[in-house]
Design a protein around this motif. Structure first.
Motif, PDB file in Angstrom:
ATOM      1  N   UNK A 207      -6.971   1.652  -5.036  1.00 26.42           N
ATOM      2  CA  UNK A 207      -7.248   0.870  -3.838  1.00 26.42           C
ATOM      3  C   UNK A 207      -8.695   1.040  -3.368  1.00 26.42           C
ATOM      4  N   UNK A 208      -9.234   2.215  -3.547  1.00 21.30           N
ATOM      5  CA  UNK A 208     -10.611   2.466  -3.104  1.00 21.30           C
ATOM      6  C   UNK A 208     -11.650   1.763  -3.983  1.00 21.30           C
ATOM      7  N   UNK A 209     -11.333   1.547  -5.253  1.00 20.51           N
ATOM      8  CA  UNK A 209     -12.365   1.175  -6.209  1.00 20.51           C
ATOM      9  C   UNK A 209     -12.252  -0.229  -6.784  1.00 20.51           C
ATOM     10  N   UNK A 210     -11.167  -0.923  -6.506  1.00 17.62           N
ATOM     11  CA  UNK A 210     -10.973  -2.227  -7.142  1.00 17.62           C
ATOM     12  C   UNK A 210     -11.386  -3.377  -6.228  1.00 17.62           C
ATOM     13  N   UNK A 211     -11.976  -4.403  -6.834  1.00 18.37           N
ATOM     14  CA  UNK A 211     -12.381  -5.601  -6.102  1.00 18.37           C
ATOM     15  C   UNK A 211     -11.193  -6.495  -5.792  1.00 18.37           C
ATOM     16  N   UNK A 212     -10.230  -6.504  -6.690  1.00 15.57           N
ATOM     17  CA  UNK A 212      -9.026  -7.334  -6.563  1.00 15.57           C
ATOM     18  C   UNK A 212      -7.840  -6.467  -6.950  1.00 15.57           C
ATOM     19  N   UNK A 213      -6.789  -6.478  -6.143  1.00 18.77           N
ATOM     20  CA  UNK A 213      -5.597  -5.660  -6.375  1.00 18.77           C
ATOM     21  C   UNK A 213      -4.387  -6.585  -6.480  1.00 18.77           C
ATOM     22  N   UNK A 227       2.288  -0.538  -0.377  1.00 15.26           N
ATOM     23  CA  UNK A 227       0.958  -0.817   0.159  1.00 15.26           C
ATOM     24  C   UNK A 227       1.111  -0.957   1.670  1.00 15.26           C
ATOM     25  N   UNK A 228       1.000   0.174   2.351  1.00 15.83           N
ATOM     26  CA  UNK A 228       1.185   0.213   3.796  1.00 15.83           C
ATOM     27  C   UNK A 228      -0.137   0.321   4.536  1.00 15.83           C
ATOM     28  N   UNK A 229      -0.056   0.682   5.806  1.00 13.81           N
ATOM     29  CA  UNK A 229      -1.254   0.734   6.652  1.00 13.81           C
ATOM     30  C   UNK A 229      -2.297   1.697   6.090  1.00 13.81           C
ATOM     31  N   UNK A 230      -1.867   2.880   5.664  1.00 17.44           N
ATOM     32  CA  UNK A 230      -2.819   3.857   5.133  1.00 17.44           C
ATOM     33  C   UNK A 230      -3.471   3.363   3.851  1.00 17.44           C
ATOM     34  N   UNK A 231      -2.694   2.731   3.011  1.00 10.62           N
ATOM     35  CA  UNK A 231      -3.224   2.252   1.739  1.00 10.62           C
ATOM     36  C   UNK A 231      -4.191   1.086   1.953  1.00 10.62           C
ATOM     37  N   UNK A 232      -3.836   0.175   2.849  1.00 10.00           N
ATOM     38  CA  UNK A 232      -4.710  -0.970   3.122  1.00 10.00           C
ATOM     39  C   UNK A 232      -6.051  -0.519   3.686  1.00 10.00           C
ATOM     40  N   UNK A 233      -6.022   0.544   4.476  1.00  7.65           N
ATOM     41  CA  UNK A 233      -7.256   1.061   5.065  1.00  7.65           C
ATOM     42  C   UNK A 233      -8.216   1.598   4.012  1.00  7.65           C
ATOM     43  N   UNK A 234      -7.688   1.978   2.838  1.00  9.28           N
ATOM     44  CA  UNK A 234      -8.534   2.502   1.772  1.00  9.28           C
ATOM     45  C   UNK A 234      -9.320   1.404   1.061  1.00  9.28           C
ATOM     46  N   UNK A 235      -8.862   0.179   1.158  1.00  9.88           N
ATOM     47  CA  UNK A 235      -9.488  -0.909   0.410  1.00  9.88           C
ATOM     48  C   UNK A 235     -10.848  -1.257   0.988  1.00  9.88           C
ATOM     49  N   UNK A 236     -11.783  -1.539   0.108  1.00 14.17           N
ATOM     50  CA  UNK A 236     -13.136  -1.862   0.534  1.00 14.17           C
ATOM     51  C   UNK A 236     -13.190  -3.228   1.209  1.00 14.17           C
ATOM     52  N   UNK A 250       4.602  -4.718   0.565  1.00 13.49           N
ATOM     53  CA  UNK A 250       3.405  -4.699   1.415  1.00 13.49           C
ATOM     54  C   UNK A 250       3.833  -4.711   2.871  1.00 13.49           C
ATOM     55  N   UNK A 251       3.188  -3.894   3.681  1.00 18.12           N
ATOM     56  CA  UNK A 251       3.428  -3.876   5.131  1.00 18.12           C
ATOM     57  C   UNK A 251       2.736  -5.101   5.721  1.00 18.12           C
ATOM     58  N   UNK A 252       3.521  -6.117   6.037  1.00 17.15           N
ATOM     59  CA  UNK A 252       2.966  -7.395   6.469  1.00 17.15           C
ATOM     60  C   UNK A 252       2.123  -7.255   7.734  1.00 17.15           C
ATOM     61  N   UNK A 253       2.635  -6.561   8.735  1.00 17.70           N
ATOM     62  CA  UNK A 253       1.899  -6.446   9.995  1.00 17.70           C
ATOM     63  C   UNK A 253       0.588  -5.695   9.811  1.00 17.70           C
ATOM     64  N   UNK A 254       0.617  -4.644   8.994  1.00 13.56           N
ATOM     65  CA  UNK A 254      -0.620  -3.910   8.729  1.00 13.56           C
ATOM     66  C   UNK A 254      -1.612  -4.794   7.971  1.00 13.56           C
ATOM     67  N   UNK A 255      -1.114  -5.596   7.046  1.00 12.68           N
ATOM     68  CA  UNK A 255      -1.990  -6.503   6.310  1.00 12.68           C
ATOM     69  C   UNK A 255      -2.610  -7.522   7.253  1.00 12.68           C
ATOM     70  N   UNK A 256      -1.806  -8.070   8.152  1.00 13.72           N
ATOM     71  CA  UNK A 256      -2.322  -9.054   9.104  1.00 13.72           C
ATOM     72  C   UNK A 256      -3.470  -8.457   9.916  1.00 13.72           C
ATOM     73  N   UNK A 257      -3.332  -7.202  10.321  1.00  7.62           N
ATOM     74  CA  UNK A 257      -4.403  -6.551  11.094  1.00  7.62           C
ATOM     75  C   UNK A 257      -5.717  -6.580  10.312  1.00  7.62           C
ATOM     76  N   UNK A 258      -5.684  -6.218   9.044  1.00  5.16           N
ATOM     77  CA  UNK A 258      -6.908  -6.186   8.246  1.00  5.16           C
ATOM     78  C   UNK A 258      -7.427  -7.585   7.934  1.00  5.16           C
TER      79      UNK A 258
END
Length: 335
Positions: A207-213, A227-236, A250-258
Motif C-alpha cells: 500500500x505504501x509503494x504502489x501507484x495502483x492497487x 483495506x480499512x482506515x489504517x491501510x488506506x492512510x498508508x497509500x500515497x 474495503x471500508x467504504x466510509x473510510x475510503x469515502x473520507x480519503x
C-alpha cells in the motif's frame, strides 16, 4: 444414444440460452442425455424429482436452489455437480462432499473478463484518463503540444492483493507492459511469487509503494475490511484503488473520507453495500469511477462459462479428473 448418462439443468431458465447457445448445446447433447426444456429452478416438484432419480450429472448455474442432503436423497445416481458460474459456497451443502461427489465450476472462465476489466482500469488509471477526461469535458479545450506531467504507464508499480484465479490472470495480462507488480497473499511463498514474476511483499509495504492497487482476495471473515482506515492512510497521494472482488474487502466510509479530500482515486465495480444507497457520496465524487458489478461474465461472455463446463464434462466422462475441481478444504480460500 440411450447409453449416454443422464444430466439435468438446475439454474435460472432465463440464463440457459446465453450459457449454452446452439453450438454449445449441440456439443453437450453429444455427451449426455439432457433435455433443454426441463430446467430445475426448484427441486420439490414431481417432474424434477423424477428427473433427479436418474441424473448422473447436475449442471447448475445462477438461480439454482440449494443442493441439500434431502435433494441428494432423491438423486441416488448423481456423480458430479458442474456449476456454470463462479462461487459454489451458497449453493452446496457439506453433504455434497460427504457423499463423494465430484464438483467443479466455471470460476476460471469467469475470471477472464474480470481480469480484462482490471487490466483496462489499471492502464487507464496510469494514464490518468479519468481526471483528464473530466478536465477536457469541463474546459472544452486543450493545448495540443502540452505534455501532461505525472501521467503514463512506464515503470508504474502495481499492487495486486490476492493471488486468486483472477489475481493470477491479472498478473499474466500485465506481463507485456513496462510495469513492476507487487503481490500480497499470505498463502503464496517466495518460490511461487518468483514463478509468477512478481515481488512478494506484506500488505503495508504494497500500500505504501504502489501507484495502483487492485483487490482480488476472496470475501471471508479474514478479509472483511482488509483495506480499512489504517491501510488506506498508508497509500500515497494520487494512488488509485481498484476493487472488482467484493465490496466488503474495503471500508467504504473510510475510503469515502480519503476520496473527499482528493487524496485517492477509485475504480469500483463492487461496493458495500451493493447496490449503493442513492445518498452515497460515491455517486458524485469526481475521482471515483463506478460501474454496476459488470466485470464478471455478461452477454456473450456467458458462453465461455458453458464451454468450460462442457470441457470438464468431457474430462470426467474420459475418466480424468476435473481441471477445476473444488474440494471442501479450499472453500475458505476461494470466492
Amino acid at each position: 444414444m440411450a447409453d449416454r448418462p443422464a444430466a439435468l439443468f438446475a439454474l435460472g431458465a432465463h440464463h440457459l440460452q446465453a450459457l449454452y447457445p446452439p453450438r454449445s448445446m449441440h456439443r453437450l447433447q453429444q455427451l449426455v442425455r439432457i433435455d433443454q426444456t426441463v430446467v430445475a429452478e426448484r427441486f420439490d416438484t414431481d417432474d424434477i424429482r423424477a428427473a433427479l432419480a436418474s441424473t448422473e450429472f447436475l449442471i447448475t448455474g445462477w438461480g439454482c436452489p440449494p443442493i441439500t442432503a434431502a435433494v441428494l436423497d432423491v438423486a441416488p445416481r448423481l456423480r458430479a455437480i458442474l456449476h456454470t458460474a463462479g462461487s459454489v459456497k451458497a449453493l452446496l451443502s457439506p453433504a455434497c462432499w460427504e457423499r463423494g461427489l465430484a464438483i467443479t465450476s466455471a470460476a476460471a472462465a469467469n475470471a477472464v473478463p474480470v481480469a480484462e476489466y482490471t487490466l483496462a482500469a489499471i492502464l487507464f488509471a496510469g494514464k490518468d484518463v479519468f481526471r483528464l477526461r473530466d478536465q477536457y469535458h469541463a474546459s472544452r479545450n486543450f493545448t495540443l503540444a502540452e505534455v501532461q506531467t505525472g501521467v503514463g504507464n512506464y515503470g508504474r508499480t502495481i499492487g495486486v492483493i490476492g493471488a486468486s484465479r483472477i489475481g493470477r490472470r491479472v498478473i499474466e495480462l500485465l506481463r507485456p507492459f513496462d510495469l513492476e507488480v507487487c503481490l500480497f497473499d499470505p498463502y503464496v511463498d517466495a518460490a511461487s511469487a518468483a514463478e509468477l514474476g512478481v515481488r512478494l511483499v506484506d500488505l503495508d509495504t504494497l500500500l505504501r509503494n504502489c501507484d495502483i492497487v487492485s483487490v482480488h482476495a476472496p470475501a471471508n471473515a479474514q478479509t472483511h475490511r482488509l483495506v480499512g482506515a489504517e491501510q488506506l492512510a498508508l497509500m500515497r497521494d494520487g494512488t488509485t484503488l481498484i476493487n472488482t472482488a467484493r465490496g466488503s474487502l474495503v471500508d467504504t466510509e473510510a475510503l469515502i473520507h480519503h476520496l473527499e479530500t482528493g487524496r485517492l482515486y477509485a475504480v469500483l465495480d463492487v461496493t458495500d453495500p451493493e447496490p449503493l444507497s442513492p445518498a452515497s457520496a460515491l455517486w458524485e465524487l469526481p475521482n471515483v469511477f463506478l460501474t454496476p458489478h459488470i466485470a464478471g461474465s455478461h452477454g456473450n461472455e456467458l458462453a465461455r462459462m458453458g464451454d468450460c463446463i462442457i470441457d470438464e464434462l468431457e474430462r470426467i466422462l474420459d475418466g480424468r479428473p476435473f481441471t477445476h475441481a473444488i474440494v471442501a478444504t479450499d472453500l475458505d480460500r476461494v470466492a
